[in-house]
Motif scaffolding. Structure first.
Motif, PDB file in Angstrom:
ATOM      1  N   ASN A   1      -2.439  66.447 -37.815  1.00  0.00           N
ATOM      2  CA  ASN A   1      -1.409  67.459 -37.559  1.00  0.00           C
ATOM      3  C   ASN A   1       0.004  67.014 -37.910  1.00  0.00           C
ATOM      4  N   LEU A   2       0.140  65.962 -38.718  1.00  0.00           N
ATOM      5  CA  LEU A   2       1.469  65.545 -39.158  1.00  0.00           C
ATOM      6  C   LEU A   2       1.796  66.192 -40.497  1.00  0.00           C
ATOM      7  N   THR A   3       3.081  66.370 -40.762  1.00  0.00           N
ATOM      8  CA  THR A   3       3.495  67.009 -42.013  1.00  0.00           C
ATOM      9  C   THR A   3       3.624  66.002 -43.157  1.00  0.00           C
ATOM     10  N   LEU A   4       4.214  64.835 -42.884  1.00  0.00           N
ATOM     11  CA  LEU A   4       4.380  63.812 -43.923  1.00  0.00           C
ATOM     12  C   LEU A   4       4.165  62.423 -43.318  1.00  0.00           C
ATOM     13  N   PRO A   5       2.929  62.082 -42.948  1.00  0.00           N
ATOM     14  CA  PRO A   5       2.684  60.737 -42.402  1.00  0.00           C
ATOM     15  C   PRO A   5       2.981  59.680 -43.445  1.00  0.00           C
ATOM     16  N   ASN A   6       3.632  58.611 -43.032  1.00  0.00           N
ATOM     17  CA  ASN A   6       4.108  57.639 -44.008  1.00  0.00           C
ATOM     18  C   ASN A   6       3.837  56.213 -43.524  1.00  0.00           C
ATOM     19  N   GLY A   7       4.842  55.499 -43.057  1.00  0.00           N
ATOM     20  CA  GLY A   7       4.642  54.137 -42.603  1.00  0.00           C
ATOM     21  C   GLY A   7       3.739  54.055 -41.382  1.00  0.00           C
ATOM     22  N   ILE A   8       3.039  52.926 -41.240  1.00  0.00           N
ATOM     23  CA  ILE A   8       2.101  52.776 -40.137  1.00  0.00           C
ATOM     24  C   ILE A   8       2.096  51.313 -39.692  1.00  0.00           C
ATOM     25  N   ALA A   9       1.962  51.084 -38.386  1.00  0.00           N
ATOM     26  CA  ALA A   9       2.003  49.729 -37.851  1.00  0.00           C
ATOM     27  C   ALA A   9       1.288  49.694 -36.510  1.00  0.00           C
TER      28      ALA A   9
END
Length: 344
Positions: A214-222
């Motif tokens: 449900n995210l629009t622009l998922p990007n960085g992840i940690a």
């Protein structure tokens, strides 16, 4: 991971997210811009993380769009996403091309770009890499002098991935990655887009599972140092860092917004991020890299003459390397970074 490369050709949404002071207009570091490389202190607690007076410095430049940094075997590995290369850089600034996707044996036909992005070391000794324009996750195998690019996976239930961007490993050898539509010219409206969502996936034992849809622009992840919290950057329109409780099976609980950047303070978006050994979040953001506690308090800000896409600790774990458009920068820290699970 990092999308900032399609400014000129992106959709109206991407143009909104990435202002026109982009790669082509980024200043070349030199005497005239060194004053713009500094650290802003918003809390005395920052002194435990960065020594007062410490400043970023240029390591090397001349790239097209740097991304995906990772310390490996005594060098910083990183992607030149738009240059279609994977590089390795020594602490003294000596650069070597590890993979040439433009002219080498892995070049795509008709001038198409692969778009190497984030990389992370795997349990078996290989490196797993996201291909933004290739819309795939691949492995880099073999010694650095003779790397082989080996296909891993590029689809979920028979549908092509959007454009894998960033990834992070768990100690059990499984990993999470984000899959926004940045590699598609039309973004979510591109006819080549096959998935109905821009997701965050968990890969384990040959199985790919979407855990966030449900995210629009998922990007960085940690991941937090205790591996109990998964952090994801959403690059827009609502620009925020989100924390998800992580369950033992790789699924996540109810999200919590750590910080919201929707009121822009300058060029850039929440893109790549890393966590230090104290659990603080170091994230790219509008106007510069923010150093944020897990509770959302901003301790400081790193200013550079170019928009930063990603960052990673190297050396003994206290040297922060930053990939920012055409250059790689570094900053000495007092705190160690939370290093990859399978670092070599």
């Amino acid at each position: 991971m990092h999308p900032l490369a399609r400014v000129a050709a992106a959709s109206a949404l991407l143009l909104f997210l990435y202002p026109t002071n982009s790669r082509a207009q980024a200043p070349v570091p030199g005497a005239a811009v060194k004053s713009s490389m500094r650290v802003l202190r918003f809390s005395p607690a920052l002194d435990q993380l960065i020594a007062p007076g410490a400043k970023p410095e240029v390591v090397h430049g001349g790239y097209v769009f740097t991304e995906g940094p990772m310390w490996r075997e005594g060098r910083l590995w990183f992607s030149d996403e738009e240059g279609d290369h994977v590089h390795a850089l020594t602490a003294s600034g000596q650069d070597a091309v590890l993979v040439d996707f433009q002219h080498g044996k892995y070049a795509l036909p008709d001038g198409h770009k692969t778009g190497p992005n984030a990389m992370a070391p795997a349990k078996d000794g290989s490196v797993v890499m996201c291909e933004q324009y290739g819309r795939a996750v691949v492995r880099l195998e073999g010694p650095a002098s003779h790397l082989r690019v080996v296909p891993f996976f590029d689809s979920y239930h028979g549908k092509r991935l959007n454009s894998p961007n960033d990834l992070v490993f768990l100690p059990d050898g499984s990993f999470f990655f984000t899959d926004p539509p940045y590699g598609l010219k039309g973004g979510d409206h591109d006819p080549a887009k096959q998935l109905k969502f821009d997701g965050v996936f968990h890969y384990k034992n040959g199985k790919l599972t979407p855990i966030i849809e449900n995210l629009t622009l998922p990007n960085g992840i940690a991941l937090s140092p205790d591996n109990k919290t998964l952090y994801v950057n959403n690059s827009g329109p609502a620009m925020r860092v989100i924390a998800y409780p992580l369950h033992a099976d790789g699924s996540v609980g109810e999200p919590r917004d750590v910080i919201d950047f929707t009121s822009k303070d300058g060029p850039g978006v929440p893109d790549g991020m890393k966590i230090d050994s104290h659990g603080n979040i170091w994230t790219t953001a509008p106007g510069g890299i923010r150093i944020v506690t897990p509770q959302g308090k901003v301790l400081g800000q790193i200013l550079l003459p170019e928009v930063a896409a990603n960052l990673a600790w190297g050396g003994d774990g206290t040297t922060l390397y930053i990939t920012a458009r055409t250059h790689v920068y570094r900053l000495q820290t007092r705190v160690k970074g939370y290093l990859p699970a399978f670092r070599r």
